[in-house]
Design a protein around this motif. Structure first.
Motif, PDB file in Angstrom:
ATOM      1  N   GLN A  29       0.848  -1.209   0.000  1.00 57.48           N
ATOM      2  CA  GLN A  29       0.000   0.000   0.000  1.00 57.48           C
ATOM      3  C   GLN A  29       0.877   1.250   0.000  1.00 57.48           C
ATOM      4  O   GLN A  29       0.376   2.352   0.012  1.00 57.48           O
ATOM      5  CB  GLN A  29      -0.874   0.035   1.269  1.00 57.48           C
ATOM      6  CG  GLN A  29      -1.291  -1.298   1.798  1.00 57.48           C
ATOM      7  CD  GLN A  29      -2.472  -1.862   1.033  1.00 57.48           C
ATOM      8  OE1 GLN A  29      -3.127  -1.141   0.289  1.00 57.48           O
ATOM      9  NE2 GLN A  29      -2.723  -3.142   1.177  1.00 57.48           N
ATOM     10  N   GLU A  86       2.586   2.021   2.581  1.00 51.04           N
ATOM     11  CA  GLU A  86       2.548   2.516   3.973  1.00 51.04           C
ATOM     12  C   GLU A  86       3.739   1.949   4.762  1.00 51.04           C
ATOM     13  O   GLU A  86       4.129   0.796   4.561  1.00 51.04           O
ATOM     14  CB  GLU A  86       1.238   2.057   4.643  1.00 51.04           C
ATOM     15  CG  GLU A  86      -0.006   2.734   4.059  1.00 51.04           C
ATOM     16  CD  GLU A  86      -1.296   1.962   4.410  1.00 51.04           C
ATOM     17  OE1 GLU A  86      -2.384   2.526   4.241  1.00 51.04           O
ATOM     18  OE2 GLU A  86      -1.186   0.789   4.855  1.00 51.04           O
ATOM     19  N   ASN A 133     -10.039  16.205   6.261  1.00 47.77           N
ATOM     20  CA  ASN A 133     -10.085  16.121   4.793  1.00 47.77           C
ATOM     21  C   ASN A 133     -11.211  16.965   4.198  1.00 47.77           C
ATOM     22  O   ASN A 133     -11.436  16.919   2.981  1.00 47.77           O
ATOM     23  CB  ASN A 133     -10.270  14.653   4.369  1.00 47.77           C
ATOM     24  CG  ASN A 133      -9.095  13.784   4.803  1.00 47.77           C
ATOM     25  OD1 ASN A 133      -7.945  14.235   4.751  1.00 47.77           O
ATOM     26  ND2 ASN A 133      -9.375  12.577   5.265  1.00 47.77           N
ATOM     27  N   TYR A 184     -15.484   6.909   5.488  1.00 45.50           N
ATOM     28  CA  TYR A 184     -14.203   7.275   4.904  1.00 45.50           C
ATOM     29  C   TYR A 184     -14.454   7.584   3.426  1.00 45.50           C
ATOM     30  O   TYR A 184     -14.401   6.685   2.585  1.00 45.50           O
ATOM     31  CB  TYR A 184     -13.099   6.230   5.063  1.00 45.50           C
ATOM     32  CG  TYR A 184     -11.751   6.923   5.057  1.00 45.50           C
ATOM     33  CD1 TYR A 184     -11.204   7.436   3.875  1.00 45.50           C
ATOM     34  CD2 TYR A 184     -11.076   7.175   6.234  1.00 45.50           C
ATOM     35  CE1 TYR A 184     -10.033   8.160   3.873  1.00 45.50           C
ATOM     36  CE2 TYR A 184      -9.883   7.885   6.248  1.00 45.50           C
ATOM     37  CZ  TYR A 184      -9.362   8.386   5.062  1.00 45.50           C
ATOM     38  OH  TYR A 184      -8.202   9.107   5.069  1.00 45.50           O
ATOM     39  N   ARG A 191     -14.341   9.291  -0.533  1.00 48.07           N
ATOM     40  CA  ARG A 191     -13.312   9.606  -1.522  1.00 48.07           C
ATOM     41  C   ARG A 191     -13.000  11.083  -1.363  1.00 48.07           C
ATOM     42  O   ARG A 191     -13.780  11.816  -0.781  1.00 48.07           O
ATOM     43  CB  ARG A 191     -13.823   9.314  -2.935  1.00 48.07           C
ATOM     44  CG  ARG A 191     -14.979  10.192  -3.399  1.00 48.07           C
ATOM     45  CD  ARG A 191     -15.109  10.148  -4.906  1.00 48.07           C
ATOM     46  NE  ARG A 191     -15.261   8.789  -5.367  1.00 48.07           N
ATOM     47  CZ  ARG A 191     -16.433   8.151  -5.460  1.00 48.07           C
ATOM     48  NH1 ARG A 191     -17.544   8.762  -5.130  1.00 48.07           N
ATOM     49  NH2 ARG A 191     -16.501   6.919  -5.883  1.00 48.07           N
ATOM     50  N   LYS A 243      -7.630  13.807  -3.141  1.00 49.66           N
ATOM     51  CA  LYS A 243      -6.325  13.090  -3.049  1.00 49.66           C
ATOM     52  C   LYS A 243      -6.554  11.597  -3.292  1.00 49.66           C
ATOM     53  O   LYS A 243      -5.892  10.977  -4.099  1.00 49.66           O
ATOM     54  CB  LYS A 243      -5.746  13.297  -1.630  1.00 49.66           C
ATOM     55  CG  LYS A 243      -4.504  14.123  -1.525  1.00 49.66           C
ATOM     56  CD  LYS A 243      -3.946  14.158  -0.092  1.00 49.66           C
ATOM     57  CE  LYS A 243      -4.867  13.613   0.966  1.00 49.66           C
ATOM     58  NZ  LYS A 243      -4.342  13.710   2.342  1.00 49.66           N
ATOM     59  N   SER A 244      -7.513  11.032  -2.562  1.00 48.84           N
ATOM     60  CA  SER A 244      -7.754   9.571  -2.672  1.00 48.84           C
ATOM     61  C   SER A 244      -9.073   9.370  -3.415  1.00 48.84           C
ATOM     62  O   SER A 244     -10.141   9.448  -2.827  1.00 48.84           O
ATOM     63  CB  SER A 244      -7.862   8.946  -1.276  1.00 48.84           C
ATOM     64  OG  SER A 244      -6.997   9.592  -0.371  1.00 48.84           O
ATOM     65  N   GLY A 303     -11.196   6.773  -1.898  1.00 50.43           N
ATOM     66  CA  GLY A 303     -11.146   6.669  -0.437  1.00 50.43           C
ATOM     67  C   GLY A 303      -9.896   5.909  -0.025  1.00 50.43           C
ATOM     68  O   GLY A 303      -8.980   5.689  -0.830  1.00 50.43           O
ATOM     69  N   LYS A 304      -9.832   5.449   1.214  1.00 49.28           N
ATOM     70  CA  LYS A 304      -8.610   4.827   1.740  1.00 49.28           C
ATOM     71  C   LYS A 304      -8.818   3.352   2.064  1.00 49.28           C
ATOM     72  O   LYS A 304      -7.899   2.556   1.951  1.00 49.28           O
ATOM     73  CB  LYS A 304      -8.187   5.574   3.009  1.00 49.28           C
ATOM     74  CG  LYS A 304      -7.003   4.951   3.722  1.00 49.28           C
ATOM     75  CD  LYS A 304      -6.620   5.718   4.959  1.00 49.28           C
ATOM     76  CE  LYS A 304      -5.395   5.099   5.609  1.00 49.28           C
ATOM     77  NZ  LYS A 304      -5.035   5.792   6.876  1.00 49.28           N
ATOM     78  N   ARG A 325      -9.861  -0.653   2.147  1.00 50.76           N
ATOM     79  CA  ARG A 325      -9.850  -1.707   1.139  1.00 50.76           C
ATOM     80  C   ARG A 325     -11.151  -2.504   1.194  1.00 50.76           C
ATOM     81  O   ARG A 325     -11.646  -2.860   2.265  1.00 50.76           O
ATOM     82  CB  ARG A 325      -8.662  -2.637   1.419  1.00 50.76           C
ATOM     83  CG  ARG A 325      -7.344  -2.211   0.786  1.00 50.76           C
ATOM     84  CD  ARG A 325      -6.769  -0.889   1.261  1.00 50.76           C
ATOM     85  NE  ARG A 325      -6.569  -0.796   2.684  1.00 50.76           N
ATOM     86  CZ  ARG A 325      -5.513  -0.179   3.249  1.00 50.76           C
ATOM     87  NH1 ARG A 325      -4.601   0.346   2.494  1.00 50.76           N
ATOM     88  NH2 ARG A 325      -5.409  -0.092   4.558  1.00 50.76           N
ATOM     89  N   ARG A 336      -9.576  -0.119  -3.316  1.00 55.04           N
ATOM     90  CA  ARG A 336     -10.157   0.756  -2.290  1.00 55.04           C
ATOM     91  C   ARG A 336     -11.553   1.191  -2.731  1.00 55.04           C
ATOM     92  O   ARG A 336     -11.824   1.310  -3.921  1.00 55.04           O
ATOM     93  CB  ARG A 336      -9.273   1.993  -2.085  1.00 55.04           C
ATOM     94  CG  ARG A 336      -7.868   1.675  -1.611  1.00 55.04           C
ATOM     95  CD  ARG A 336      -6.995   2.915  -1.618  1.00 55.04           C
ATOM     96  NE  ARG A 336      -5.575   2.603  -1.535  1.00 55.04           N
ATOM     97  CZ  ARG A 336      -4.893   2.583  -0.371  1.00 55.04           C
ATOM     98  NH1 ARG A 336      -5.523   2.827   0.759  1.00 55.04           N
ATOM     99  NH2 ARG A 336      -3.604   2.297  -0.360  1.00 55.04           N
TER     100      ARG A 336
END
Ligand code: P6P
Length: 346
Positions: free
Chosen positions: A66, A68, A229, A278, A280, A283-284, A287-288, A290, A327
């Motif tokens: 990921q 991370e 966010n 969470y 979208r 940036k993502s 979303g984040k 999975r 995700r």
């Protein structure tokens, strides 16, 4: 003299599983896989509890698929989970947040079930001793899908076979659960007949049944979003978020609760009602969280408790993953709260 108080009927996870097996709700293989998962969770609980003492806080110094930073305990928890599942002799394929691709359990051991898991979600909280958790889901092997692909002769590697067998919609889940490492160690499980909650009794290392057939409140005025966010969200989502802060006809706005650990935020939502989200953002894009080993298992659990799991427009359990680390945006919790945000996003 008063008659002796009838002894409290203590149900452990082990006896509960055997009862489900005797009733034909699960088969012997599933009993063994779930027992091995509970053993992995007990081992992880012991590691988490003493992390600062045994120098298991901090980073491993590696990065996972990921991108991370892997914590030391991410790596160890993944090994604990994988080893328990392999030695159960009843697992065919495992897919972990910490592994790039699904792993076929070597033939000598393997059984049939497909187990997806996030061995230690929220591990960035470990160094501050804030709640973390393990999340898992169990699927039957997807034979028809494999047969079809093999007929076309396009399947040429074990990895591809594993990916194909793992990528199923959450509606195929046979079992899902999580273990929360918090002020208590809480094991939450559904095998499709409601949600059961077990609490670890450290006196003798057994999970004891403490709640059965949990029902999430239909509504709840607690929301768990990372509002940091906000500036990156769609305008419709901003309008939803702003609406939570108006007193409304009850005269009281919502309360914000967010610990940065899906398992902790979800468990509170399951018991008290409300919503975890969470979304979208710019940036993502998706979303984040999975789909396969976070959103789908949690959505199976929340639906079994009378709640709802959505990506903002559709039921999470209806989405078929095309990639194991895919995700999706997640809105999960009380039916009325999830429907409220869906209306804003329509
Ligand atoms: P953020 C933990 O990393 C996690 O996957 C979930 O457990 C948690 O809810 C979320 O991410 C926190 O993410 O961006 O708010 O720090």
């Amino acid at each position: 003299t008063s008659s002796a108080k009838s002894s409290y009927e203590l149900v452990t996870l082990t006896t509960w599983l055997l009862k489900q097996e005797r009733a034909g709700v699960i088969d012997n293989e599933m009993t063994i896989v779930l027992a091995s998962i509970s053993t992995a969770c007990k081992q992880i609980a012991a590691l988490v509890l003493r992390a600062p003492i045994s120098n298991l806080t901090g980073v491993q110094g590696a990065v996972n698929v990921q991108g991370e930073d892997q914590k030391k305990l991410d790596v160890i928890s993944n090994e604990v989970f994988s080893n328990c599942l392999k030695s159960s002799g009843r697992t065919g394929v495992i897919a972990s947040e910490e592994e790039d691709v699904p792993v076929a359990v070597e033939q000598s051991y393997s059984g049939n079930y497909i187990v997806v898991f996030d061995p230690l979600d929220g591990s960035s909280n470990i160094d501050a001793a804030v709640s973390t958790g393990s999340i898992f889901g169990i699927y039957a092997p997807n034979d028809e899908c494999l047969a079809e692909i093999e007929d076309n002769g396009t399947l040429d590697s074990v990895e591809q076979r594993c990916v194909v067998s793992v990528c199923q919609p959450g509606s195929n889940l046979l079992a899902a659960g999580y273990c929360m490492y918090s002020s208590s160690v809480i094991f939450v499980l559904t095998v499709g007949t409601g949600v059961y909650v077990f609490t670890l009794d450290p006196m003798y290392g057994e999970f004891v049944l403490t709640q059965e057939k949990v029902q999430i409140p239909k509504a709840g005025k607690i929301y768990a979003f990372n509002e940091g966010n906000y500036a990156l969200w769609d305008d419709k989502l901003k309008q939803y978020m702003d609406s939570l802060k108006e007193p409304g006809d009850s005269g009281k706005p919502y309360s914000a609760r967010y610990i940065g650990s899906l398992v902790g935020d979800f468990h509170r939502t399951l018991l008290y009602g409300g919503i975890y989200g969470y979304p979208r953002d710019k940036k993502s894009k998706n979303g984040k969280l999975r789909l396969l080993y976070e959103c789908a298992p949690m959505s199976f659990i929340v639906e079994q408790a009378g709640g709802k799991g959505s990506d903002g427009h559709q039921r999470i359990l209806d989405i078929t993953p095309t990639e194991i680390h895919q995700r999706v945006p997640l809105y999960i919790g009380s039916v009325e709260e999830v429907e409220k945000v869906e209306k804003f996003l329509a």
